[in-house]
Design an enzyme around this catalytic site. Structure first.
Site, short mmCIF file in Angstrom:
data_model
loop_
_atom_site.label_atom_id
_atom_site.label_comp_id
_atom_site.label_asym_id
_atom_site.label_seq_id
_atom_site.Cartn_x
_atom_site.Cartn_y
_atom_site.Cartn_z
N HIS A 476 0.80 -1.22 0.00
CA HIS A 476 0.00 0.00 0.00
C HIS A 476 0.85 1.28 0.00
CE1 HIS A 476 -3.26 -2.59 2.19
NE2 HIS A 476 -3.22 -2.83 0.90
C1 LIG Z 1 0.11 -7.47 -4.91
C2 LIG Z 1 -0.82 -6.38 -4.44
C3 LIG Z 1 -1.89 -6.70 -3.61
C4 LIG Z 1 -2.77 -5.70 -3.19
N1 LIG Z 1 -3.89 -6.05 -2.51
C5 LIG Z 1 -4.85 -5.12 -2.27
C6 LIG Z 1 -6.11 -5.50 -1.76
O1 LIG Z 1 -6.40 -6.69 -1.54
N2 LIG Z 1 -7.03 -4.52 -1.55
C7 LIG Z 1 -6.76 -3.20 -1.80
O2 LIG Z 1 -7.63 -2.35 -1.55
N3 LIG Z 1 -5.57 -2.83 -2.29
C8 LIG Z 1 -4.62 -3.75 -2.58
N4 LIG Z 1 -3.45 -3.37 -3.15
C9 LIG Z 1 -3.19 -1.93 -3.34
C10 LIG Z 1 -4.02 -1.27 -4.45
O3 LIG Z 1 -4.21 -2.15 -5.52
C11 LIG Z 1 -3.32 0.03 -4.88
O4 LIG Z 1 -3.21 0.90 -3.77
C12 LIG Z 1 -4.04 0.78 -5.98
O5 LIG Z 1 -4.32 -0.07 -7.06
C13 LIG Z 1 -3.17 1.94 -6.45
O6 LIG Z 1 -3.84 2.67 -7.46
P1 LIG Z 1 -3.11 3.82 -8.27
O7 LIG Z 1 -4.09 4.32 -9.27
O8 LIG Z 1 -2.50 4.78 -7.32
O9 LIG Z 1 -1.87 3.11 -9.00
P2 LIG Z 1 -1.86 1.85 -9.96
O10 LIG Z 1 -3.13 1.10 -9.92
O11 LIG Z 1 -0.61 1.11 -9.68
O12 LIG Z 1 -1.81 2.50 -11.43
C14 LIG Z 1 -0.74 3.19 -11.98
C15 LIG Z 1 -0.76 2.93 -13.48
O13 LIG Z 1 0.08 3.87 -14.13
C16 LIG Z 1 0.86 3.19 -15.10
N5 LIG Z 1 2.10 3.97 -15.28
C17 LIG Z 1 3.06 4.17 -14.36
N6 LIG Z 1 4.04 4.95 -14.89
C18 LIG Z 1 3.65 5.25 -16.13
C19 LIG Z 1 4.25 6.02 -17.17
N7 LIG Z 1 5.41 6.65 -17.00
N8 LIG Z 1 3.60 6.13 -18.37
C20 LIG Z 1 2.40 5.50 -18.54
N9 LIG Z 1 1.80 4.73 -17.59
C21 LIG Z 1 2.43 4.63 -16.41
C22 LIG Z 1 1.10 1.83 -14.47
O14 LIG Z 1 1.51 0.88 -15.42
C23 LIG Z 1 -0.25 1.55 -13.83
O15 LIG Z 1 -1.13 0.93 -14.74
C24 LIG Z 1 -2.54 -4.34 -3.59
C25 LIG Z 1 -1.48 -4.02 -4.42
C26 LIG Z 1 -0.62 -5.02 -4.87
C27 LIG Z 1 0.50 -4.65 -5.81
#
Ligand SMILES: Cc1cc2nc3c(=O)[nH]c(=O)nc-3n(C[C@H](O)[C@H](O)[C@H](O)COP(=O)(O)OP(=O)(O)OC[C@H]3O[C@@H](n4cnc5c(N)ncnc54)[C@H](O)[C@@H]3O)c2cc1C
Length: 540
Positions: A476
């Site tokens: 997280h």
């Molecule tokens: C293994 C694992 C288990 C988890 N389990 C849970 C759970 O059970 N329940 C829960 O609530 N949360 C869980 N989480 C946490 C939750 O999934 C994340 O906090 C949430 O998805 C983050 O969302 P975000 O939009 O901030 O980033 P992300 O969903 O990571 O999205 C970022 C996106 O930006 C893209 N990106 C990055 N850099 C670039 C770039 N330079 N150019 C273009 N694209 C780019 C990436 O490829 C990605 O698709 C888990 C996470 C992981 C990894």
């Protein structure tokens, strides 16, 4: 396609980016480009719930970050998977749906962020949600994100876990996202009918037929383009070609807690002390970029069991075959579930005003797993299970920064885990609670042996040592572009606009001023719902 103009450019199609893509294109008035570094999520192991064991180390869909060696973890590094695929981390996560506590958001507001208190954010949680149990004062129905109850199909050992919790004084809670979070129960999950419900399946794919949405996959954003302090577009690389896209209204970074601050720094928005040694011109001195890194840390106690567990169901080849038949036949059986089947939120000391510890119960164990594998479908041969703890609101703060002007070089990550006495003390309290749980009548009959840490680990000092040797991320990371009023410390204001820049926002887990008490996917989706509303309001 080497030069393109849109109203909005969203960088990243993860949990936040997918919500934004949907909401910003809904009216049809705005042309939106989404740039995603990863590729399609139409992969078997993304759609099958238990498949997150497979994607955990799969470079085709995962950035696979590694932190620097951590003094608090006895010099170990911590492996940080992050989704690099449509849906981002919501396509590879464990699907647990937890919003956090109302006080988390009241705290965000008290930190100088008007409009982010619980009563402000609750409508956005509800807007996104389609709760399988229907809506009420706390829960939403009819939204794009389906939340499934799996209590009827979890492993029978969950009943023993709930009974043990009751014996330890932890009452049953039928809904951690309802009136109160405290108690033990079953986790609800982001799934529909035995398939993963990522942010891509909930928000992005339904919007893809809109002609005003353009999605580019395999498109790595390398920097934002500036004219003075005004953002004009994004430079990116796709199939080895350098390209640019222009935004008439705004660029929105939704690249997640590691890549959003990385992109800002690559663009010359960050601390001069980080950028200048790398030869990057400082466009805006923004010292807060990459600071305030927070993460949940967890540790498991692992037991040999006298009763059958998922190990017995999944370890033998015929068990795997049967699990496959159940899944392909009627989307049932263990493949249709997360391994985090039971959960809970407890107060480790009675005087606490709110829960400070999260519990995870999994009717399965993986002590025999080879390094760098997460064999959720190939557990230990003998019956075993585990219970994990994770403090809700750690006080340790880390940071990250780029170490090269090359956008393909990962940033250096320093989580600084267990760097406060408070955090070490809470982990010990959590471990002591697990010992108390193991001593309940139900668990003392069920448990044949404590395999990890083992009963030789006895004193607080022993437990602290064990925690430093074995604890790990609960995945997280957040807070690296923190929202707040002070441009010297915070990166975005309470409307998620980057301080000191025009037409640039950050909308993802990096804006969390402080971690929420629980898993982070639902809070990120809420942030994006609210962010989309603010962006659309500011456009008129
Ligand atoms: C293994 C694992 C288990 C988890 N389990 C849970 C759970 O059970 N329940 C829960 O609530 N949360 C869980 N989480 C946490 C939750 O999934 C994340 O906090 C949430 O998805 C983050 O969302 P975000 O939009 O901030 O980033 P992300 O969903 O990571 O999205 C970022 C996106 O930006 C893209 N990106 C990055 N850099 C670039 C770039 N330079 N150019 C273009 N694209 C780019 C990436 O490829 C990605 O698709 C888990 C996470 C992981 C990894």
């Amino acid at each position: 396609m080497t030069d393109m103009t849109f109203d909005y450019i969203i960088v990243g199609a993860g949990s936040a980016g997918c919500v934004l893509a949907n909401r910003l294109t809904a009216s049809g008035r705005h042309r939106v480009l989404v740039l995603e570094a990863g590729g399609s999520d139409r992969r078997f192991w993304i759609q099958v719930p238990i498949g997150y064991g497979r994607t955990f180390y799969d470079r085709r869909v995962n950035w696979m970050y590694e932190t620097e060696p951590e003094p608090g973890l006895a010099g170990r590094t911590s492996y940080w998977p992050r989704g690099k695929v449509l849906g981002g981390s919501s396509s590879i996560n464990a699907m647990v749906y937890i919003r956090g506590q109302r006080e988390d958001y009241d705290d965000w507001e008290a930190l100088g962020n008007p409009g982010w208190g619980w009563t402000d954010v609750l409508p956005y949680f509800k807007k996104s949600e389609d709760n399988g149990r229907g809506g009420d004062a706390h829960r939403g129905s009819g939204g794009p994100l389906h939340i499934e109850d799996v209590a009827h199909k979890v492993h029978p050992l969950c009943e023993d876990y709930l009974r043990a919790c009751a014996e330890a004084g932890i009452a049953f809670n039928p809904d951690f996202n309802g009136a109160a979070q405290d108690g033990a129960g079953h986790y609800q999950v982001t799934m529909r009918s035995g398939r993963r419900m990522s942010a891509a399946s909930a928000f992005l794919h339904p919007a893809r037929r809109r002609s005003n949405l353009r999605l580019e996959t395999g498109a790595l954003a390398t920097k934002v383009l500036l004219e003075g302090n005004r953002i004009t577009g994004v430079a990116f690389v796709q199939k080895g070609r350098r390209k640019t896209a222009h935004a008439k209204l705004e660029v929105i970074l939704a690249a997640g807690s590691i890549n959003s601050p990385q992109l800002l720094q690559l663009s010359g928005i960050g601390a001069g002390s980080v950028l200048q040694p790398l030869g990057i011109d400082v466009h805006l001195e923004a010292p807060g970029v990459g600071l305030n890194l927070q993460d949940h840390l967890g540790v498991d106690h692992v037991y040999r069991s006298r009763k059958r567990t998922l190990n017995n169901d999944l370890h033998p080849w015929w068990g795997k075959l049967w699990a496959g038949v159940q899944y392909l036949g009627w989307r049932g059986g263990p493949l249709s579930l997360s391994v985090n089947q039971g959960g809970g939120f407890i107060r480790t000391r009675p005087e606490l005003e709110r829960a400070n510890m999260q519990l995870y119960f999994s009717p399965v164990s993986f002590l025999k797993a080879p390094p760098k594998t997460r064999p959720l479908m190939n557990p230990d041969p003998d019956a075993g299970f585990l219970v994990g703890i994770s403090p809700c609101r750690p006080t340790s703060r880390g940071h990250l920064h780029i170490m090269s002007p090359d956008p393909t070089v990962p940033p250096r990550i320093y989580p600084n885990y267990l760097s406060t006495e408070h955090d070490v003390a809470e982990m010990i309290e959590g471990s002591r609670f697990l010992r108390r749980l193991a001593a309940t009548p139900t668990f003392s009959i069920l448990i044949k042996e404590e395999l990890q840490p083992g009963l030789q680990v006895e004193t607080d000092e022993d437990l602290a040592d064990d925690i430093r040797q074995r604890s790990g991320t609960v995945y997280h990371p957040s807070g690296t572009c923190a929202m707040g009023p002070d441009p010297k410390r915070h990166v975005v204001d309470s409307r998620l606009r980057v301080h000191g820049m025009e037409r640039l926002r950050v909308v993802d887990a990096s804006i969390f001023p402080a971690l929420t008490s629980g898993n982070t996917n639902a809070p990120v989706i809420m942030v994006a719902e609210k962010g989309a509303d603010m962006i659309l309001r500011d456009a008129v």
